[in-house]
Design a protein around this motif. Structure first.
Motif, PDB file in Angstrom:
ATOM      1  N   TYR A  17     -23.905 -19.530  64.818  1.00  0.00           N
ATOM      2  CA  TYR A  17     -24.461 -19.478  63.382  1.00  0.00           C
ATOM      3  C   TYR A  17     -23.923 -20.104  62.225  1.00  0.00           C
ATOM      4  CZ  TYR A  17     -27.299 -17.536  59.355  1.00  0.00           C
ATOM      5  OH  TYR A  17     -28.098 -17.047  58.570  1.00  0.00           O
TER       6      TYR A  17
ATOM      7  N   GLN B   9     -24.623 -22.721  58.025  1.00  0.00           N
ATOM      8  CA  GLN B   9     -24.083 -22.371  56.522  1.00  0.00           C
ATOM      9  C   GLN B   9     -23.143 -23.387  56.043  1.00  0.00           C
ATOM     10  OE1 GLN B   9     -22.837 -17.878  57.687  1.00  0.00           O
ATOM     11  NE2 GLN B   9     -23.768 -17.842  55.629  1.00  0.00           N
TER      12      GLN B   9
ATOM     13  N   PHE C 132     -27.428  -9.097  52.033  1.00  0.00           N
ATOM     14  CA  PHE C 132     -28.117  -9.794  53.228  1.00  0.00           C
ATOM     15  C   PHE C 132     -26.894 -10.624  53.869  1.00  0.00           C
ATOM     16  CE2 PHE C 132     -31.837  -9.740  50.615  1.00  0.00           C
ATOM     17  CZ  PHE C 132     -32.831  -8.900  51.386  1.00  0.00           C
TER      18      PHE C 132
ATOM     19  N   ASP D 195     -25.347  -5.635  54.309  1.00  0.00           N
ATOM     20  CA  ASP D 195     -26.294  -6.121  55.300  1.00  0.00           C
ATOM     21  C   ASP D 195     -26.528  -4.776  56.245  1.00  0.00           C
ATOM     22  OD1 ASP D 195     -26.945  -8.899  56.496  1.00  0.00           O
ATOM     23  OD2 ASP D 195     -26.963  -7.373  58.029  1.00  0.00           O
TER      24      ASP D 195
ATOM     25  N   ASN E  73     -29.172  -0.970  53.662  1.00  0.00           N
ATOM     26  CA  ASN E  73     -30.536  -1.398  53.425  1.00  0.00           C
ATOM     27  C   ASN E  73     -30.197  -1.762  51.946  1.00  0.00           C
ATOM     28  OD1 ASN E  73     -33.129  -2.134  52.868  1.00  0.00           O
ATOM     29  ND2 ASN E  73     -33.985  -0.546  54.221  1.00  0.00           N
ATOM     30  N   VAL E  74     -30.941  -3.094  51.620  1.00  0.00           N
ATOM     31  CA  VAL E  74     -30.701  -3.562  50.125  1.00  0.00           C
ATOM     32  C   VAL E  74     -31.684  -2.794  49.222  1.00  0.00           C
ATOM     33  CG1 VAL E  74     -29.931  -6.018  50.760  1.00  0.00           C
ATOM     34  CG2 VAL E  74     -32.336  -5.531  50.482  1.00  0.00           C
TER      35      VAL E  74
ATOM     36  N   ASN F  63     -29.885 -17.970  52.441  1.00  0.00           N
ATOM     37  CA  ASN F  63     -30.482 -18.364  53.755  1.00  0.00           C
ATOM     38  C   ASN F  63     -31.781 -17.540  54.011  1.00  0.00           C
ATOM     39  OD1 ASN F  63     -29.053 -20.396  55.027  1.00  0.00           O
ATOM     40  ND2 ASN F  63     -27.475 -18.999  55.548  1.00  0.00           N
TER      41      ASN F  63
HETATM   42  C1  LIG Z   1     -31.334 -14.866  57.524  1.00  0.00           C
HETATM   43  S1  LIG Z   1     -29.972 -13.694  57.589  1.00  0.00           S
HETATM   44  C2  LIG Z   1     -28.735 -14.360  56.375  1.00  0.00           C
HETATM   45  C3  LIG Z   1     -27.451 -13.916  56.626  1.00  0.00           C
HETATM   46  C4  LIG Z   1     -26.573 -14.742  55.691  1.00  0.00           C
HETATM   47  N1  LIG Z   1     -26.710 -14.328  54.392  1.00  0.00           N
HETATM   48  C5  LIG Z   1     -26.586 -16.040  55.585  1.00  0.00           C
HETATM   49  O1  LIG Z   1     -26.503 -16.810  54.558  1.00  0.00           O
HETATM   50  O2  LIG Z   1     -26.566 -16.919  56.630  1.00  0.00           O
HETATM   51  C6  LIG Z   1     -30.787 -12.436  57.200  1.00  0.00           C
HETATM   52  C7  LIG Z   1     -29.758 -11.137  57.043  1.00  0.00           C
HETATM   53  O3  LIG Z   1     -30.181 -10.200  56.374  1.00  0.00           O
HETATM   54  C8  LIG Z   1     -30.110  -8.907  57.036  1.00  0.00           C
HETATM   55  N2  LIG Z   1     -31.138  -7.991  56.552  1.00  0.00           N
HETATM   56  C9  LIG Z   1     -32.353  -8.135  56.918  1.00  0.00           C
HETATM   57  N3  LIG Z   1     -33.003  -7.018  56.073  1.00  0.00           N
HETATM   58  C10 LIG Z   1     -32.230  -6.345  55.426  1.00  0.00           C
HETATM   59  C11 LIG Z   1     -32.107  -5.238  54.591  1.00  0.00           C
HETATM   60  N4  LIG Z   1     -33.396  -4.646  54.275  1.00  0.00           N
HETATM   61  N5  LIG Z   1     -31.020  -4.736  53.967  1.00  0.00           N
HETATM   62  C12 LIG Z   1     -30.058  -5.434  54.251  1.00  0.00           C
HETATM   63  N6  LIG Z   1     -29.739  -6.659  55.112  1.00  0.00           N
HETATM   64  C13 LIG Z   1     -30.855  -6.944  55.668  1.00  0.00           C
HETATM   65  C14 LIG Z   1     -29.987  -9.217  58.466  1.00  0.00           C
HETATM   66  O4  LIG Z   1     -29.051  -8.277  59.178  1.00  0.00           O
HETATM   67  C15 LIG Z   1     -29.578 -10.596  58.410  1.00  0.00           C
HETATM   68  O5  LIG Z   1     -27.965 -10.420  58.542  1.00  0.00           O
END
Ligand SMILES: C[S@@+](CC[C@H](N)C(=O)[O-])C[C@H]1O[C@@H](n2cnc3c(N)ncnc32)[C@H](O)[C@@H]1O
Length: 403
Positions: free
Chosen positions: A89, A94, A123, A146, A177-178, A244
């Motif tokens: 990934y 990235q 996240f 995350d 959770n955010v 992302n």
């Molecule tokens: C698309 S990925 C992005 C990962 C990283 N930020 C990047 O730039 O590649 C989305 C991430 O958000 C996390 N995620 C989804 N919903 C969330 C929430 N409510 N609170 C915290 N993290 C969350 C997922 O576990 C995942 O790691």
């Protein structure tokens, strides 16, 4: 040496773990190296944004028929011979250097007067951006948050060690959770152990840093972890980001505003910015499959049907590993609501941001470049600040909220 013998030699020489995989592959000019320079452009997960186009080899079909290849559904089925899905990934998706240079530029433009030092990556997944942030200046600190504990642990074991000796003392990774950041738990770098019962401080700083209580959770599902109560003091952040397309994980408007309020609340009283990204265009609103081929693997972005009432789709990321002849299907899968730019602006303003700025770039046409080296064209495209932008087949945006 035949294919089978080569594979056996490869397995004999390897210990478990992605770093060994990387090291072995260095001789082959492998792309599996986190230390390899990234492009200066941001590369969210759509394959059309990836760089390194020169490394593309002959096209390969990544259709669903197996052609005798084994299929791994996710990382848990990975063998010693398989690189981690997180490593794949990071390489495919990235571009932390590019993101950071835009973040600095936005901070100096809209806040200015000082260098940004304190960063929060919401996240964060494997927090690659945070660790790159730390590498760029020894005064810098980072906070990552995350829901995915496995990704955070992978960061501790694989990304933080690359920062240098003081890396772990400048980063705080939170599992939670955010939408409820104060309920999140701190994860620290004791191998395989989770430190718990600490909340993510907002800009009101907590008093004390140190381990106060340790308790084992042996026997529970978390038996590999220890949960330790401690307090931590975090500096107010200069920049908070959600990259992302992660804000698309939030489906309700009320949740989006709540999240933006949390982001706003941790920004420095001296001025700070929140930055997120978004994709869109005609190609984002229907079924789509894009692929990009690297020397050792192919990366596939699969977009399910787009629901125009809910504005939702499912995005799946698959990897096809060439040497191992394995498919890692649905390595990552996201249910996303594709927010529009004006919706994001309204929600940011409602959450208290003073001004909102859009930076856009047109992306290569997905109908012309569904799976060729043409994807690399995206790296030459720069983001420009815009107040109006005609619809395209594909576009990407940075959205900057100024507190
Ligand atoms: C698309 S990925 C992005 C990962 C990283 N930020 C990047 O730039 O590649 C989305 C991430 O958000 C996390 N995620 C989804 N919903 C969330 C929430 N409510 N609170 C915290 N993290 C969350 C997922 O576990 C995942 O790691």
């Amino acid at each position: 040496m035949g294919k089978k013998e080569k594979k056996q030699k490869h397995q004999r020489n390897q210990h478990r773990g992605v770093l060994n995989y990387c090291q072995d592959e260095e001789d082959d000019n492998s792309v599996f190296k986190l230390s390899q320079p990234y492009s200066s452009s941001s590369s969210p997960p759509r394959v059309s944004l990836s760089d390194d186009a020169k490394e593309l080899e002959e096209e390969e079909d990544f259709d669903d028929d197996n052609n005798g290849e084994k299929e791994a559904v996710n990382d848990e089925t990975a063998s010693d011979d398989m690189p981690s899905k997180f490593l794949l990934y990071q390489h495919s998706v990235q571009s932390p250097k590019g993101d950071i240079s835009y973040l600095q530029k936005f901070f100096l433009m809209y806040v200015g007067g000082r260098m940004p030092l304190h960063f929060q990556e919401d996240f964060c997944g494997t927090a690659l951006l945070s660790t790159e942030w730390l590498r760029s200046d020894p005064r810098r600190t980072a906070v990552g948050l995350d829901l995915d504990l496995e990704a955070l642990q992978w960061c501790i074991e694989n990304n933080i060690p690359k920062v240098g000796a003081d890396g772990s003392s400048r980063i705080s990774l939170f599992h939670g959770n955010v939408l409820q950041p104060l309920q999140s738990k701190l994860v620290i770098s004791i191998p395989q152990e989770l430190i718990s019962n600490i909340t993510l401080a907002d800009n009101t700083q907590l008093q004390e840093s140190g381990i106060l209580e340790a308790k084992s959770q042996a026997g529970s599902a978390d038996q590999d972890y220890k949960c330790i109560k401690r307090n931590v003091s975090l500096p107010a952040r200069d920049i908070v980001c959600a990259f992302n397309y992660s804000s698309c994980c939030l489906h309700k408007r009320a949740d989006l505003v709540l999240y933006f309020r949390h982001a706003h609340s941790v920004l420095s009283a001296k001025g700070g910015i929140f930055v997120m990204d978004l994709y869109g265009g005609a190609s984002s609103e229907h079924k789509l499959r894009l692929q990009r081929r690297f020397p050792n693997f192919t990366y596939v972005w699969e977009q399910a049907d787009f629901d125009i009432i809910e504005r939702k789709t499912r995005i799946s990321l698959h990897f096809h590993l060439k040497k191992q002849q394995r498919k890692l299907r649905h390595a990552f899968s996201y249910s996303w609501r594709l927010w529009t730019l004006p919706e994001i602006r309204d929600c940011l303003e409602e959450a208290g941001f003073q001004s909102v700025h859009f930076w856009l770039r047109q992306m290569p046409d997905t109908t012309e470049f569904p799976k060729t080296e043409g994807f690399g064209m995206g790296r030459d495209l720069r983001y420009e600040e815009a107040t109006s932008f005609p619809q395209q087949d594909a576009w990407n945006a940075y959205i900057v909220g100024v507190a």
